[in-house]
Design an enzyme around this catalytic site. Structure first.
Site, PDB file in Angstrom:
ATOM      1  N   ASP A   1     -18.594  40.905 -48.204  1.00 55.26           N
ATOM      2  CA  ASP A   1     -19.804  41.654 -47.860  1.00 55.26           C
ATOM      3  C   ASP A   1     -20.910  41.280 -48.834  1.00 55.26           C
ATOM      4  OD1 ASP A   1     -21.774  43.438 -47.172  1.00 55.26           O
ATOM      5  OD2 ASP A   1     -20.468  45.191 -47.102  1.00 55.26           O
TER       6      ASP A   1
ATOM      7  N   SER B   1     -22.167  51.838 -44.725  1.00 59.13           N
ATOM      8  CA  SER B   1     -23.457  51.330 -45.167  1.00 59.13           C
ATOM      9  C   SER B   1     -24.349  52.479 -45.649  1.00 59.13           C
ATOM     10  CB  SER B   1     -24.107  50.518 -44.040  1.00 59.13           C
ATOM     11  OG  SER B   1     -25.154  49.725 -44.532  1.00 59.13           O
TER      12      SER B   1
ATOM     13  N   HIS C   1     -19.751  43.061 -43.596  1.00 60.24           N
ATOM     14  CA  HIS C   1     -20.246  44.438 -43.592  1.00 60.24           C
ATOM     15  C   HIS C   1     -19.766  45.123 -42.307  1.00 60.24           C
ATOM     16  CE1 HIS C   1     -22.884  47.396 -45.365  1.00 60.24           C
ATOM     17  NE2 HIS C   1     -23.593  47.515 -44.260  1.00 60.24           N
TER      18      HIS C   1
END
EC number: 3.4.14.11
Length: 797
Positions: free
Chosen positions: A490, A370, A521
């Site tokens: 995602d 991320s 995610h």
């Protein structure tokens, strides 16, 4: 269960024998078979220190239906049946006889589980050694290889004590855990950057937290896994900062040119360096924060140092958060420059005592997921020397593609109302230090207010501010080899971020790998069906230790998890390359789809309110055949598929439509129709605390993507959004005349999706997306000219 394995090497027998000897196992093919078997199996129980304890262990293992291992060894065998060897092997790998597999046929279980085996009985000592080598490199029920499992039980615990000089140990092309992670040296330094992100006239000092093998104190130089982690020192409550989705979509009076939205190179102020009053090799501060990333911890026991730095605007560092701005990139680069001996750091913030990364080999990899992966991508696009590779999981490659889309404010999935300024509040952990904050509060609030203006939630346009946060435009600078990992489901950091970056670096003279999974995610290092840790061990051993282990050739260029058959991963040479293994089809929305109508009125906001929906319930309802939103969308279907097809690439829409307003939101979803038990998008825990990261060290859960227990009528494949005033790009604007038809082009998010025979493709066209766009209250009427509209789909042949 499938234990897929992509990182196992098959060296010749001479190399296998050398490696067995290197780790202290029997390796003489001329030795008696019985002696070799006894010594080998004794070594396979490192937790049993004495012969009596070893005999107890042997007695627990069945060789066949009438003999245990202790009894078999007592016969002084001169050979071993293949089935007997693998009955023992499966138990050593963590499987249970009688429940997991049948002692009369272990090979069938191994074949289904995708475990390797030798093809014949073990008639000679050399056969036993070869089979044992293969076993050591085979994956266990606990995800790791058998040799890793032995190491977790103490096989290597005294390895460094046996040598005068500590060193890394290689087996099967991978570095082994011969370092005690519990004894890691934990320390903190402050790196002087060239950045002044809080505009106080001084270079920002950036705190870095280090965990390095104790062996570095004995002269060992080690490579570094560096994670730029803005969350490292905590986050703040963002409830008050989160935006309420706006109820009016602004009409854009004008757009901008390409030149106007191109960011000028960031200018760095000429700031004086801090004076140095002395130099030391001894840090002055202990690293009180624990390492939060299991992937890094796994390599700590293998002789890699691990470094975290939260960056500008975080606790114990200087500066303000800029959310993807050049200051954050420069901050990450500053850490790499210190690790490679090109930048100064201090033992504390005040007295000027300098400290070098004297223990570092100067070879660095950036890791993380991320925001952490985002900064790895950003760092790579600077071409900084010493950064050898990045392993970037679900990273952002352009912040516009995270918070905006085609001229619209579009929230990351699951975070409606979030924006750059909200994330700035979230990660501004300097706020946690009251003594720091009392002198910063006013300046920080001014900085944050400017960010709110710059991000421009009114128009959603691509501007120079967003351009400065587009790392793809600097992709040509990338010198580090790249591993990208991304979830095909995602909708937080959407797949476009990975695939567009993959395309941007396609022609660069670097090594690159792409792994696409069926999750949202999430990390994949603890997914049981994939040997991700071994793959990255092979990769990092090559990249950071310089070992010629053929990692570039052995690891697939592209690895994709199937969405129909559980625990199945397919290797490809490239992703969505139209020049190879692909065919593109263009379907007319009138002649190739069925639809009851060509128009709809967008009542989504009113329906959303009346239904007391949430973002999650809306996302489910909008793709359900019969839902409260049935009149706020077009529902177009293709015929039922007669055979399987694999959609791979970027679906593209050309639409001709009219609306009764001077602007509008258009959302599109491509959907898989047909009742089926589809995969859950969140991996299920299949082994709580089952993955051990080192001897007597940390553990984490083992997980797996599984089909749901219940059937669902539909599944989102991909989606896209566009402001109708931005039909070409996100900065040029067209005037819409209500009631007059006009043309719009729209790419959906990249995908790889296996459509089985018997399913149907549906195209859903609607207005505002309650989960991601703003929520206009004005009802807009949409009419499409289906005959002049097409959907282009790329399929893998």
């Amino acid at each position: 269960m499938k234990l897929n394995q992509f990182a196992r090497l098959t060296p010749d027998i001479d190399q296998q024998l050398k490696e067995l000897a290197r780790i202290g196992l029997p390796a003489d093919p001329q030795a008696p078979f019985a002696d070799t078997a006894a010594a080998m199996y004794a070594a396979f129980f490192p937790e049993a220190y004495q012969p009596a304890a070893q005999q107890d262990k042997f007695a627990q293992v069945a060789v066949n239906s009438h003999q245990n291992l202790a009894e078999w060894l007592a016969t002084k065998p001169t050979h071993m049946k293949r089935a007997d060897f693998y009955n023992v092997a499966l138990q050593l790998l963590g499987f249970e006889a009688f429940s997991d597999f049948d002692l009369s046929d272990p090979i069938s279980f191994m074949t289904v589980t995708k475990l390797p085996s030798v093809a014949h009985d073990l008639l000679h000592t050399a056969d036993l050694l070869q089979a044992s080598y293969l076993l050591l490199t085979t994956r266990t029920k606990h995800l790791v290889s058998f040799l890793d499992d032995l190491a977790n039980r103490g096989f290597f615990k005294d390895f460094q004590a046996q040598s005068s000089q500590p060193a890394h140990l290689l087996f099967n092309g991978k570095v082994q855990q011969v370092f005690d992670a519990r004894q890691a040296v934990r320390e903190v330094v402050w790196i002087e950057s060239d950045v002044d992100s809080d505009h106080d006239g001084q270079r920002d000092l950036l705190e870095a937290t280090i965990y390095r093998p104790k062996a570095t104190d004995r002269g060992l130089k080690v490579p570094v896994l560096f994670t730029a982690n803005p969350y490292f020192h905590g986050t703040n409550d963002v409830t008050a900062a989160t935006h309420v989705p706006e109820t009016v979509l602004a009409v854009k009076p004008h757009g901008a040119s390409k030149a106007e939205v191109t960011a000028a190179p960031a200018s760095k102020p000429k700031l004086p360096a801090r004076p140095v009053t002395g130099e030391t090799k001894q840090a002055a501060a202990y690293a009180e924060e624990n390492s939060p990333y299991a992937f890094n911890d796994y390599f700590l026991a293998r002789g890699f140092a691990v470094v975290y730095s939260a960056g500008v605007g975080t606790r114990y560092s200087d500066g303000f958060r800029t959310i993807g701005g050049p200051e954050e990139t420069d901050g990450a680069v500053a850490v790499i420059e210190w690790l490679t001996g090109k930048r100064r750091a201090f033992t504390n913030r005040t007295d000027g005592v300098a400290i070098k990364a004297w223990w570092s080999s100067g070879k660095v990899a950036m890791t993380g997921k991320s925001y952490l992966a985002t900064l790895a991508i950003a760092g790579a696009t600077t071409g900084v020397e010493g950064l050898k590779t990045i392993v970037a999981d679900a990273g952002i490659s352009s912040w516009y593609d995270y918070y905006r889309e085609n001229g619209l404010v579009v929230a990351p999935g699951g975070y409606q109302g979030e924006d750059a300024d909200v994330l700035a509040v979230d990660t501004f952990s300097r706020q946690k230090s009251g003594g720091d904050m009392i002198r910063l509060k006013k300046a920080w609030e001014q900085h944050l207010a400017q960010m709110t203006r710059d991000q421009d939630r009114t128009t959603g346009a691509y501007t120079a501010w967003w351009d400065a946060r587009n790392y793809r435009k600097n992709a040509a600078n990338v010198k580090a080899d790249v591993v990208l990992i991304h979830g095909l489901n995602d909708w937080n950091v959407k797949p476009k971020n990975a695939i567009r970056f993959w395309q941007a670096i396609a022609d660069l003279p670097i090594q690159k790998k792409l792994i696409l999974h069926q999750g949202q995610h999430v990390y994949v290092h603890n997914v049981r069906s994939l040997d991700f840790l071994d793959m990255m061990n092979l990769w990092l051993t090559h990249e950071l230790l310089g070992v010629a282990n053929q990692a570039e050739q052995v690891l697939p260029n592209v690895l994709v998890q199937d969405n129909v058959t559980p625990q199945t991963w397919s290797a490809y040479s490239d992703f969505a390359n139209p020049a190879a293994e692909h065919v593109t089809t263009t379907a007319n929305l009138k002649t190739d789809f069925e639809s009851a109508t060509d128009q709809f009125s967008d009542h989504a906001t009113a329906t959303f309110t009346a239904q007391h929906d949430t973002s999650a319930s809306f996302e489910k309802a909008i793709i359900t055949p019969n839902s409260a939103y049935v009149n706020s969308r077009l529902w177009l279907t293709q015929p039922v598929l007669e055979h399987d097809r694999v959609l791979e690439g970027i679906p593209h829409l050309e639409l001709t439509l009219a609306v009764d307003a001077p602007t509008g939101i258009l959302s599109v979803r491509l959907v898989d129709l047909g009742k089926a038990k589809r995969f859950e998008e969140n991996a299920a825990t299949v082994g709580a605390s089952g993955l051990q990261l080192g001897f007597d060290f940390k553990t984490t859960d083992i997980v797996e993507f599984k089909p749901a227990n219940k059937e669902t009528p539909s599944k989102l494949i991909t989606l896209g959004h566009i402001n109708l005033q931005n039909p070409k790009n996100a900065y040029e604007v067209q005037t819409i005349t209500p009631g007059q038809f006009f043309h719009v082009s729209l790419d959906l998010q990249p995908t790889h999706y296996h459509l089985p025979a018997g399913r149907q493709l549906a195209l859903i066209i609607h207005g505002a997306d309650m989960a991601q766009t703003i929520r206009p209250t004005k009802v807009t009427h949409y009419q499409l000219d289906l005959a002049k509209s097409t959907l282009t789909l790329p399929f893998r042949i």
